[in-house]
Design an enzyme around this catalytic site. Structure first.
Site, PDB file in Angstrom:
ATOM      1  CB  VAL A  91      -0.995  -0.823   1.049  1.00  0.00           C
ATOM      2  CG1 VAL A  91      -1.859   1.661   1.077  1.00  0.00           C
ATOM      3  CG2 VAL A  91      -1.888  -1.071   1.695  1.00  0.00           C
ATOM      4  N   PRO A 145      10.389  18.246   7.495  1.00  0.00           N
ATOM      5  CG  PRO A 145      10.291  19.384   5.922  1.00  0.00           C
ATOM      6  CD  PRO A 145       9.499  17.803   6.542  1.00  0.00           C
ATOM      7  N   GLY A 152       7.422  22.114   7.429  1.00  0.00           N
ATOM      8  CA  GLY A 152       6.322  21.833   7.287  1.00  0.00           C
ATOM      9  C   GLY A 152       5.876  20.714   6.620  1.00  0.00           C
ATOM     10  CG  ASP A 159      -7.134  -0.862   3.873  1.00  0.00           C
ATOM     11  OD1 ASP A 159      -7.616  -0.347   2.440  1.00  0.00           O
ATOM     12  OD2 ASP A 159      -6.390  -1.074   3.846  1.00  0.00           O
TER      13      ASP A 159
END
Length: 516
Positions: free
Chosen positions: A34, A54, A57, A89
């Site tokens: 996934v 970082p 942001g 999910d």
């Protein structure tokens, strides 16, 4: 109250957007397939994939972990920081959903089920992609180039509406094939019509190009050398441009935009609308005309919202041929009118459906045919009767044939083989004749057989017999078409009541004739 101008609001959907993620920082939490898929998705969108936050942001967060507690913590942190997040999910913990995408150059088609069933979104996306016309990518690229040229000619912001309307007219009036054929010369000539707010037809441009090339060659050959030639060429080009616009305008005023016809041969399956393929359903929904014989049940025809024409119901080989010719004539007429024509055929078009003949007919008349397969009763009817066509140690080969060959004659049949399952379509009317032929070919008298009448429909019937009692089974049970006949040792493999070695005359074995 909902009106045509203000339709009723349908809630429960998503705001589907193409998110421009270039140079955005995307944090992906987790691993496995996934996470790998999400990394590919964001990299293709030119985003920056990172693991450690970082200083400047995070713009988006995607998770792919199996821990529901940690997933909710991540979600709550993102909510507090106002960072959009997708928790794999867990639809309620998603600010947005991933869509199943088809990518072809500049073209992107996305399908969303709003988090309900991603697998079904993949299936629908593949079906949509399969129906896209060839050359769609190239047409989009060419139109992008034309738009850039247009913006250089008229860059004013106040002209945006005019530019958009003019480009839209080209998309509506030119076919995808014509858009693909555009080149620098075509685009430059098209742009000369922008100020007039007109869109010439593609064929008009070609005709003018050919005429001007000939005139220019003739003119140049008659001009004197030196500066005279250059001056005359410039004057000729100016005159040529004005004449081109005038002639094309005259031609377009007399000609309506021509829509290109399309013919699609669609297999309708055995008769249950739920067994119609998704691609067939999509094609039926956008057809202008559906042509069908009367074997197609009304419930199937209700899937179409356009005009439906049914061939006359006629018995006999010659009359059936008349009906076939009528359908072909209707199809050809509609194609010339530029309509999307769906020829709907029961079962699969290429399994005793005369689909090959129809493809050859339309090709001969200059039309390419798209064929969409359907589920043949040769495969669905045995399932209705719980008969496996192949079974390890019992049957390892299948014979599919018909009781109605050319001009109604029975086809040439091979000798009996004990590991072969035989499937006969359209054989009810030839049951007695077929029984005699099979016995002559070495088929055992007590070899089990089963008729499936109206397979996969609400009035389906299943009637058992043997090779020796085919005719009697039809007579006693009044079996009608459409019916499929299956003969072989696999007929009784999964049955509770064995009918192998049962030699009781058909009229005395009514207790084992099953009518569902």
């Amino acid at each position: 109250m909902a009106t045509e101008e203000y339709p009723e609001i349908r809630t429960g959907g998503s705001l589907i957007l193409a998110w421009r993620s270039k140079e955005k920082n995307v944090l992906i939490v987790g691993g496995g397939n996934v996470a790998a898929g999400r990394i590919v998705s964001v990299l293709e969108a030119d985003a920056k994939v990172i693991v450690v936050c970082p200083e400047n942001g995070i713009d988006m967060v995607l998770t792919a972990i199996d821990d529901p507690i940690e997933s909710r913590k991540i979600y709550e942190l993102c909510q507090a920081k106002k960072i959009p997040v997708n928790i794999a999910d867990v639809p309620p913990l998603c600010d947005f959903y991933f869509m199943s995408q088809h990518r072809d150059g500049p073209l992107q088609v996305a399908v969303s089920t709003n988090g309900q069933c991603p697998k079904l979104a993949n299936i629908i996306r593949r079906q949509i992609a399969d129906t896209l016309p060839k050359g769609t990518k190239d047409a989009i690229t060419k139109m992008g180039e034309l738009r850039q040229k247009l913006r250089k000619i008229d860059p004013e912001h106040s002209s945006s509406s005019k530019r958009m309307d003019w480009i839209s007219k080209i998309c509506e009036q030119w076919t995808l094939d014509e858009l693909n054929e555009m080149n620098e010369r075509t685009m430059d000539t098209l742009l000369s019509f922008y100020e007039l707010d007109q869109v010439p037809q593609y064929n008009s441009l070609l005709n003018i190009f050919e005429k001007n090339v000939k005139e220019q060659n003739d003119q140049i050959s008659n001009e004197t050398a030196g500066d005279n030639i250059e001056n005359n060429k410039k004057q000729h080009e100016k005159r040529e441009s004005m004449e081109s616009i005038e002639i094309i305008q005259q031609a377009d005023n007399k000609r309506e935009p021509k829509k290109k016809g399309r013919i699609i041969l669609v297999g309708a399956g055995p008769g249950d609308p739920l067994l119609l393929t998704l691609k067939a359903s999509l094609v039926l929904a956008k057809a202008d005309l559906v042509l069908s014989d009367r074997l197609i049940p009304p419930a199937m025809l209700s899937c179409a919202s356009c005009e439906i024409r049914l061939a006359a119901s006629k018995a006999g080989a010659e009359k059936a041929q008349d009906s076939q010719e009528q359908l072909l004539a209707w199809g050809l007429e509609a194609l010339k009118e530029g309509k999307v024509v769906v020829r709907l055929k029961i079962g699969d078009p290429f399994i005793f459906g005369r689909g090959g003949e129809e493809v050859a007919f339309f090709k001969k008349n200059g039309w390419d045919v798209e064929v969409i397969p359907g589920i043949s009763s040769a495969f669905s009817a045995p399932l209705s009767a719980n008969v496996p066509l192949t079974q390890r140690g019992v049957a390892d080969q299948i014979l599919i044939t018909t009781g109605q060959g050319t001009k109604g004659r029975m086809p040439e049949l091979p000798n009996y083989h004990h590991t072969r399952t035989a499937v006969f379509l359209m054989a009810v009317g030839k049951a007695n004749e077929l029984s005699k032929i099979l016995l002559e070919k070495g088929y055992p008298t007590d070899l089990p057989a089963v008729f499936v009448e109206n397979g996969s429909r609400s009035n389906e019937r299943i009637i058992y017999a043997t090779v020796a009692t085919l005719g009697k089974a039809v007579e006693i049970n009044k079996i009608i078409s459409p019916s499929t006949l299956i003969i072989g040792r696999t007929v009784d493999v999964l049955q509770d009541k064995k009918i192998v070695n049962n030699t009781i005359p058909c009229q005395e074995q009514t207790d084992i004739l099953i009518d569902f």
